[in-house]
Design an enzyme around this catalytic site. Structure first.
Site, PDB file in Angstrom:
ATOM      1  N   ASP A 160      -6.378  -1.183   5.152  1.00  0.00           N
ATOM      2  CA  ASP A 160      -5.832  -0.488   3.989  1.00  0.00           C
ATOM      3  C   ASP A 160      -6.142   1.000   3.983  1.00  0.00           C
ATOM      4  OD1 ASP A 160      -4.515  -2.622   2.922  1.00  0.00           O
ATOM      5  OD2 ASP A 160      -6.084  -3.175   1.510  1.00  0.00           O
ATOM      6  N   ARG A 196       0.797  -1.226   0.000  1.00  0.00           N
ATOM      7  CA  ARG A 196       0.000   0.000   0.000  1.00  0.00           C
ATOM      8  C   ARG A 196       0.838   1.289   0.000  1.00  0.00           C
ATOM      9  NH1 ARG A 196      -2.984  -3.124  -2.180  1.00  0.00           N
ATOM     10  NH2 ARG A 196      -4.886  -3.910  -1.229  1.00  0.00           N
TER      11      ARG A 196
END
Length: 406
Positions: free
Chosen positions: A124, A95
Site C-alpha cells: 500500500d 488505493r
C-alpha cells in the site's frame, strides 16, 4: 504565521488512530484527516468525533464509492485482471482513488504533505505514493511506519492505551483488515503461519463457509452492456446496488473465499484470506460472456494483457501511460460483450447455466455433430497439410541426417 498542514489518510483503524497524536507530538503542524468511503459498509460518521478528539483540526468524510466502481473496478473487471491467478485486487485498486481524493483536498487546503499508515513492508505504501507522485509530485510524503520507534501491532495497541485512544482491535483479535464494496481482506494473527488453517468462524464477515451455505443451488442472472454489468435477475440497478446485491447473494452461498500466499511487490510473501463474493460472480459471468463474443485471437491476446494489467494494478501503477493504453485496448474488445449470463451457485461453486448474446460468435450450424450444409469437411485436409508443413520440413531434415529423438 499559520502552521504547516498535513493531510492524513484516515480510516479509524489501529494505525491511523494513533498516527494523529503521533503527528501532533512529532510535527508542528495541523493535521487534516480524510476518510474515504469506498463502500466499506461501516458507519463513518463516528470517525468525525474521534478524529477531532485525537487531535485533527478537521476531517473530510468523502463518499467516492460509485466513482470507485465505475472508474477502477469496471476497467479491471473488463480486463479480466487477476493477480497470480486468484487475487481480484480488492485493496489494490482502492488505493489510487483514495490517494487521488487526498491530493485534491491537500491542494484545496494548501497542505504541504500527505501522510499514510501503510507499513514499510507492504504494497500500500507504493500504491499511495505512486499516485501522489503522478498527480502532485510537489507534495511531501510522511510514512510513520518507516520512521517511528513502534515495531509491532502490539506496541501500537500499547501506544493507544497509554493515550486513551479508542481502537477497533485488541491483542486477542488483532487481524489487519481492509474492507470496501468489492472485498474484505484479513491478514495477521494465525494467518501469519501458512501451516495454520484459518479460523473461519471468527474471520468471515461477508460470507458463510461453503459447509454452511444452503443445501440447494441459487440461480442468478446478470446482464452486461459492453462489458459492464447493468442488471441482476432482470432488474436494472445502479453500480452500488448491483454490487451490494451480488455480495449478498454470493455471501449467502459461500462464494469468493480464498486463502492465498501472494508475492508482494517489495519481495516477500504474505498470506491472507479474502472475501469477494459479488466480484467473484461478476468475473465468472464476464468471462463466460466473452467466451461467445470474443474471437479466438483477441481472447488469447487479451489473456496475456490481463496478467500485465493485474501487475500494474497490484504494483500501484494505475496512473501510468501503460495502464491507460491497456485500458484503451480492453475497451475496444468490449464493443460486443453484451448479453445475459445465468449462473448456478452452490456451496462455494459457480456453475455456468446458460449464456446468450445478440453478438454471439457461436454458430450451431457450423459446429454441430449432425448434418450441415455450411461446412465442407474435405477442406480440412488442405488446411492441415499447410498448417503442418513446418512439422513435415523438420521431420525430413532429421531423416536426411539420421537424427532420432524418440
Amino acid at each position: 504565521m499559520s502552521k504547516e498542514k498535513i493531510v492524513l489518510a484516515y480510516s479509524g483503524g489501529l494505525d491511523t488512530s494513533i498516527i494523529i497524536p503521533w503527528l501532533k507530538e512529532n510535527y508542528d503542524a495541523e493535521v487534516i484527516a480524510v476518510a474515504a468511503d469506498v463502500g466499506q459498509g461501516e458507519e463513518l460518521e463516528p470517525l468525525r468525533e474521534k478524529a477531532i478528539k485525537t487531535g485533527a483540526s478537521k476531517i473530510y468524510i468523502e463518499d467516492v464509492t460509485e466513482e470507485f466502481i465505475t472508474d477502477f473496478i469496471y476497467p479491471t473487471l473488463k480486463a479480466g485482471a487477476v493477480y497470480e491467478g486468484q487475487y481480484l485486487l480488492g485493496t489494490s485498486f482502492a488505493r489510487p482513488i483514495i490517494a487521488k481524493r487526498m491530493v485534491e483536498i491537500a491542494e484545496k487546503e494548501g497542505a504541504t504533505a500527505i501522510c499514510h499508515g501503510a507499513t514499510g513492508k507492504g504494497n500500500d505504501q507504493v500504491r499511495f505514493e505512486l499516485t501522489i507522485k503522478a498527480l502532485a509530485p510537489h507534495l511531501k510524503i510522511i510514512a510513520p511506519w518507516r520512521i517511528w520507534d513502534i515495531k509491532s501491532r502490539e506496541e501500537e495497541i500499547d501506544y493507544a492505551m497509554a493515550r486513551n485512544i479508542p481502537i477497533p482491535v485488541s491483542k486477542d483479535n488483532n487481524y489487519s483488515r481492509d474492507r470496501n464494496i468489492w472485498h474484505l481482506s484479513h491478514e495477521g494473527s494465525e494467518l501469519e503461519n501458512p501451516a495454520n488453517e484459518p479460523m473461519y468462524d471468527r474471520l468471515l464477515q461477508l460470507s458463510v463457509t461453503p459447509e454452511k451455505a444452503p443445501d440447494k443451488p441459487t440461480y442468478v442472472e446478470i446482464d452486461f452492456e459492453q462489458g459492464i454489468p447493468v442488471k441482476v435477475n432482470g432488474e436494472k440497478l445502479s453500480p452500488i446496488d448491483l454490487l451490494k446485491t451480488l455480495n449478498k447473494i454470493g455471501g449467502e452461498n459461500g462464494i469468493g473465499i480464498i486463502d492465498i500466499v501472494e508475492n508482494r511487490l517489495v519481495g516477500m510473501k504474505s498470506r491472507g484470506v479474502y472475501e469477494t463474493p459479488g466480484g467473484t460472480i461478476l468475473y465468472a459471468a464476464h468471462q463466460k460472456l466473452e467466451s461467445i463474443t470474443l474471437d479466438r485471437d483477441t481472447a488469447h491476446y487479451k489473456a496475456l494483457v490481463a496478467q500485465r494489467f493485474a501487475e500494474l494494478v497490484y504494483f500501484g501503477q494505475w496512473y501510468t501511460p501503460l495502464r491507460e493504453a491497456i485500458s484503451a485496448f480492453v475497451d475496444s474488445t468490449q464493443k460486443y460483450v453484451t448479453g445475459t449470463v445465468k449462473l448456478k451457485l452452490y456451496k462455494g461453486n459457480i456453475i455456468p447455466a446458460g449464456v446468450t448474446s445478440p453478438y454471439s460468435l457461436f454458430d450451431e450450424e457450423l459446429c454441430t455433430f449432425g448434418e450441415d450444409n455450411v461446412y465442407n469437411q474435405k477442406d480440412a485436409e488442405g488446411f492441415i497439410n499447410l498448417f503442418g508443413l513446418p512439422c513435415t520440413v523438420q521431420a525430413n531434415m532429421k531423416k536426411r541426417n539420421n537424427i532420432k529423438d524418440y
